[in-house]
Structure formats: structure tokens, C-alpha cells
Design an enzyme around this catalytic site. Structure first.
Site, PDB file in Angstrom:
ATOM      1  CE  LYS A  26      -2.125  -1.290   3.827  1.00  0.00           C
ATOM      2  NZ  LYS A  26      -1.457  -2.595   4.076  1.00  0.00           N
ATOM      3  NE  ARG A 101      -4.515  -2.007   9.854  1.00  0.00           N
ATOM      4  CZ  ARG A 101      -3.438  -1.407   9.319  1.00  0.00           C
ATOM      5  NH1 ARG A 101      -3.473  -0.156   8.940  1.00  0.00           N
ATOM      6  NH2 ARG A 101      -2.339  -2.088   9.145  1.00  0.00           N
ATOM      7  NE  ARG A 135       7.215  -2.304   6.360  1.00  0.00           N
ATOM      8  CZ  ARG A 135       5.882  -2.297   6.441  1.00  0.00           C
ATOM      9  NH1 ARG A 135       5.147  -1.832   5.430  1.00  0.00           N
ATOM     10  NH2 ARG A 135       5.283  -2.757   7.507  1.00  0.00           N
ATOM     11  NE  ARG A 163       6.041  -0.234  10.589  1.00  0.00           N
ATOM     12  CZ  ARG A 163       4.910  -0.404   9.915  1.00  0.00           C
ATOM     13  NH1 ARG A 163       4.759   0.147   8.717  1.00  0.00           N
ATOM     14  NH2 ARG A 163       3.935  -1.113  10.424  1.00  0.00           N
ATOM     15  NE  ARG A 174       2.039  -5.306  11.216  1.00  0.00           N
ATOM     16  CZ  ARG A 174       3.229  -4.985  10.696  1.00  0.00           C
ATOM     17  NH1 ARG A 174       4.333  -5.394  11.298  1.00  0.00           N
ATOM     18  NH2 ARG A 174       3.310  -4.259   9.622  1.00  0.00           N
TER      19      ARG A 174
HETATM   20  P1  ADP Z   1       1.237  -2.004   7.677  1.00  0.00           P
HETATM   21  O1  ADP Z   1       1.246  -1.033   6.537  1.00  0.00           O
HETATM   22  O2  ADP Z   1       2.491  -2.777   7.772  1.00  0.00           O
HETATM   23  O3  ADP Z   1       0.025  -2.856   7.734  1.00  0.00           O
HETATM   24  P2  ADP Z   1       0.568   0.290   9.279  1.00  0.00           P
HETATM   25  O4  ADP Z   1       1.688   1.247   9.240  1.00  0.00           O
HETATM   26  O5  ADP Z   1      -0.623   0.564   8.436  1.00  0.00           O
HETATM   27  O6  ADP Z   1       1.174  -1.148   9.002  1.00  0.00           O
HETATM   28  O7  ADP Z   1       0.043   0.101  10.764  1.00  0.00           O
HETATM   29  C1  ADP Z   1       0.935  -0.177  11.827  1.00  0.00           C
HETATM   30  C2  ADP Z   1       0.144  -0.443  13.096  1.00  0.00           C
HETATM   31  O8  ADP Z   1      -0.602   0.753  13.446  1.00  0.00           O
HETATM   32  C3  ADP Z   1      -0.922  -1.537  12.989  1.00  0.00           C
HETATM   33  O9  ADP Z   1      -0.400  -2.833  13.229  1.00  0.00           O
HETATM   34  C4  ADP Z   1      -1.908  -1.098  14.086  1.00  0.00           C
HETATM   35  O10 ADP Z   1      -1.419  -1.408  15.375  1.00  0.00           O
HETATM   36  C5  ADP Z   1      -1.887   0.415  13.941  1.00  0.00           C
HETATM   37  N1  ADP Z   1      -2.904   0.893  12.979  1.00  0.00           N
HETATM   38  C6  ADP Z   1      -2.679   1.571  11.811  1.00  0.00           C
HETATM   39  N2  ADP Z   1      -3.819   1.885  11.209  1.00  0.00           N
HETATM   40  C7  ADP Z   1      -4.825   1.390  12.005  1.00  0.00           C
HETATM   41  C8  ADP Z   1      -6.247   1.375  11.923  1.00  0.00           C
HETATM   42  N3  ADP Z   1      -6.895   1.935  10.871  1.00  0.00           N
HETATM   43  N4  ADP Z   1      -6.927   0.769  12.922  1.00  0.00           N
HETATM   44  C9  ADP Z   1      -6.314   0.224  13.982  1.00  0.00           C
HETATM   45  N5  ADP Z   1      -4.970   0.197  14.106  1.00  0.00           N
HETATM   46  C10 ADP Z   1      -4.230   0.783  13.148  1.00  0.00           C
HETATM   47  P1  ADP Z   2       2.128  -1.884   3.242  1.00  0.00           P
HETATM   48  O1  ADP Z   2       2.119  -0.377   3.206  1.00  0.00           O
HETATM   49  O2  ADP Z   2       0.932  -2.475   2.552  1.00  0.00           O
HETATM   50  O3  ADP Z   2       2.346  -2.439   4.606  1.00  0.00           O
HETATM   51  P2  ADP Z   2       4.724  -1.633   1.868  1.00  0.00           P
HETATM   52  O4  ADP Z   2       4.431  -0.802   0.671  1.00  0.00           O
HETATM   53  O5  ADP Z   2       5.421  -0.976   2.992  1.00  0.00           O
HETATM   54  O6  ADP Z   2       3.373  -2.380   2.365  1.00  0.00           O
HETATM   55  O7  ADP Z   2       5.552  -2.911   1.377  1.00  0.00           O
HETATM   56  C1  ADP Z   2       6.032  -3.888   2.307  1.00  0.00           C
HETATM   57  C2  ADP Z   2       7.423  -4.357   1.883  1.00  0.00           C
HETATM   58  O8  ADP Z   2       7.308  -5.140   0.689  1.00  0.00           O
HETATM   59  C3  ADP Z   2       8.390  -3.214   1.536  1.00  0.00           C
HETATM   60  O9  ADP Z   2       9.689  -3.589   1.961  1.00  0.00           O
HETATM   61  C4  ADP Z   2       8.321  -3.102   0.017  1.00  0.00           C
HETATM   62  O10 ADP Z   2       9.540  -2.649  -0.544  1.00  0.00           O
HETATM   63  C5  ADP Z   2       8.018  -4.530  -0.393  1.00  0.00           C
HETATM   64  N1  ADP Z   2       7.140  -4.629  -1.556  1.00  0.00           N
HETATM   65  C6  ADP Z   2       6.112  -3.822  -1.901  1.00  0.00           C
HETATM   66  N2  ADP Z   2       5.519  -4.236  -3.048  1.00  0.00           N
HETATM   67  C7  ADP Z   2       6.206  -5.350  -3.442  1.00  0.00           C
HETATM   68  C8  ADP Z   2       6.100  -6.235  -4.571  1.00  0.00           C
HETATM   69  N3  ADP Z   2       5.158  -6.071  -5.505  1.00  0.00           N
HETATM   70  N4  ADP Z   2       6.980  -7.263  -4.641  1.00  0.00           N
HETATM   71  C9  ADP Z   2       7.924  -7.446  -3.677  1.00  0.00           C
HETATM   72  N5  ADP Z   2       8.090  -6.647  -2.612  1.00  0.00           N
HETATM   73  C10 ADP Z   2       7.235  -5.604  -2.474  1.00  0.00           C
END
Ligand code: ADP
Ligand code: ADP
Length: 216
Positions: A26, A101, A135, A163, A174
Site C-alpha cells: 500500500k 481496518r 522492509r 520498524r 497482524r
Molecule cells: P502495515 O502497513 O504494515 O500494515 P501500518 O503502518 O498501516 O502497518 O500500521 C501499523 C500499526 O498501526 C498496525 O499494526 C496497528 O497497530 C496500527 N494501525 C494503523 N492503522 C490502524 C487502523 N486503521 N486501525 C487500527 N490500528 C491501526
Molecule cells: P504496506 O504499506 O501495505 O504495509 P509496503 O508498501 O510498505 O506495504 O511494502 C512492504 C514491503 O514489501 C516493503 O519492503 C516493500 O519494498 C516490499 N514490496 C512492496 N511491493 C512489493 C512487490 N510487488 N513485490 C515485492 N516486494 C514488495
């Protein structure tokens, strides 16, 4: 039927939701969507991390949930979004990343802003753990890298951070939270005729191309 057709149209004043499991890509895909639509990215994860870094009471409250990989309570998230949507740049809609979410969050969102499109990035669980554990982030630019799939240029590799919740144990939690609390939203939005699913289990550029096709 007619109502469904009205909802299908992507209106430029409405918001877009970027949906998918943790590590789906995302954040990686958000920049191009921001550029294509002019809508600012609203990432609840980034907002919570900023609150934590600033030491606010909200950040401290969210910390234990985030580090464990559990969802932060809905009322905290909804307050955060209500406040964010009052800012001037949100007037023409935003790109939500990682929000909503839960169904409760989606119901609250429906009262705050109109969503015209939900882009779901589909990635199987077996690809998620490697993505999350590998990541890395550039703290200066916010750019997202991956040790294998998107290595950072040598000159910045020394400043990259990982992170705290990007470890295997928190990712499993998660993923469970995603399947139990978040994935039902895909059906919820599909029933409203708003869901477009793209294959996230392919090269980043190919995912981006599928997303542009949806936007166009
Ligand atoms: P990722 O992109 O790896 O899924 P995020 O950066 O979106 O992680 O979220 C990191 C953490 O922040 C989540 O595991 C949760 O604890 C919290 N979080 C983020 N967005 C939400 C949401 N919309 N509702 C509840 N918790 C959230
Ligand atoms: P989200 O915001 O959904 O948690 P991220 O965009 O941070 O996901 O991506 C999670 C990890 O996977 C990052 O290290 C990113 O570089 C990698 N990644 C993202 N898209 C791809 C893909 N299409 N193939 C392989 N790795 C990816």
C-alpha cells in the site's frame, strides 16, 4: 441497481481507500496514486508513528497495540481521522492508506467522507512475512525499501531503519488481525460496488500498472 451504478463513478471530490494486508504494498503504491489523483495520502500507521515519536498521549496509548501487532481501538483511530479530515487539503477527498481496518471504522468513515473507490491489493499470506521482515525505511524521506526486493542505494543504506513491529512474531499477529477484523471489509465494500482488486503478488511496476488501469 441504479444506485450501484452511481457509486461506480470515480468522482474527483471523493476519497479512495487503499486496502490490503500488512506488507501488501500500500505504501509503495501510494505515491503514484497521489500523483495521479492529486489527493493527499492519509496513512493512519504513519500518523500513529508520528504521534509516538512526538510523545503525545495518543501516541503512548497506541504504542502497546502497535508493537504487539494488534489494532489500535476504533475510537482512537476515528478521532484521528475526524481531525485530519478537517484540514484544508482534505476538501477534495484523500487517499486512505491502512484505514479503515474494521467495519466500525468504515461505518464512521461513511459519515465523514464519501468513498468512491476501494483498491484492494491482494497478496497471499505466504509472501507477507518475507516482505515485512525485509522492509526498511529511510527516516529522512519516508521512502520504503526491501533488503531483497528493493535494495536502497549504497549512499543511504547506513541510515535505514527497521520498524519495531516488523518482526516475525508481530507480523503473525497482524495477519490474524487482518483476517479476523479487516478482511470482512472487502465484502462490505464489494456489496456497495466499490471494490477493485489488483494482484499484488507480482513485480511492483506491474502492480502499479494494474492500479493505473483501475484509476483510468
Ligand atoms: P502495515 O502497513 O504494515 O500494515 P501500518 O503502518 O498501516 O502497518 O500500521 C501499523 C500499526 O498501526 C498496525 O499494526 C496497528 O497497530 C496500527 N494501525 C494503523 N492503522 C490502524 C487502523 N486503521 N486501525 C487500527 N490500528 C491501526
Ligand atoms: P504496506 O504499506 O501495505 O504495509 P509496503 O508498501 O510498505 O506495504 O511494502 C512492504 C514491503 O514489501 C516493503 O519492503 C516493500 O519494498 C516490499 N514490496 C512492496 N511491493 C512489493 C512487490 N510487488 N513485490 C515485492 N516486494 C514488495
Amino acid at each position: 441497481m441504479l444506485i450501484e451504478k452511481v457509486y461506480f463513478a470515480v468522482d474527483m471530490s471523493q476519497s479512495i481507500v487503499l486496502f490490503g494486508p500488512p506488507g501488501a504494498g500500500k505504501g509503495t503504491q501510494a505515491d503514484a496514486i497521489v500523483e495521479a489523483t492529486g489527493k493527499p495520502q492519509v496513512s493512519t500507521g504513519d500518523m500513529l508513528r508520528a504521534a509516538l515519536a512526538a510523545g503525545t498521549s495518543l501516541g503512548l496509548e497506541a504504542k502497546k497495540y502497535m508493537e504487539a501487532g494488534e489494532l489500535v481501538p476504533d475510537d482512537v483511530i476515528i478521532d484521528l481521522i475526524e481531525e485530519r479530515m478537517q484540514q484544508d487539503d482534505a476538501g477534495d477527498g484523500v487517499l486512505f492508506d491502512g484505514f479503515p481496518r474494521t467495519i466500525t471504522q468504515a461505518e464512521a468513515l461513511a459519515k465523514i467522507a464519501e468513498v468512491s473507490l476501494v483498491i484492494s491489493i491482494d497478496v497471499p499470506d505466504n509472501a507477507i512475512v518475507e516482505r515485512i521482515v525485509g522492509r526498511r525505511m529511510d527516516p529522512e524521506t519516508g521512502d520504503i525499501y526491501h533488503v531483497t526486493f528493493k535494495p536502497a542505494p549504497a549512499e543511504i543504506s547506513g541510515r535505514l531503519i527497521q520498524r519495531k513491529d516488523d518482526n516475525e512474531e508481530a507480523v503473525r499477529t497482524r495477519l490474524t488481525a487482518y483476517h479476523n477484523q479487516t478482511s470482512p471489509l472487502a465484502i462490505w465494500y464489494a456489496e456497495k460496488g466499490l471494490l477493485a482488486t489488483v494482484n499484488g503478488n507480482q513485480a511492483m511496476d506491474d502492480v502499479g500498472a494494474e492500479i493505473s488501469a483501475v484509476l483510468n
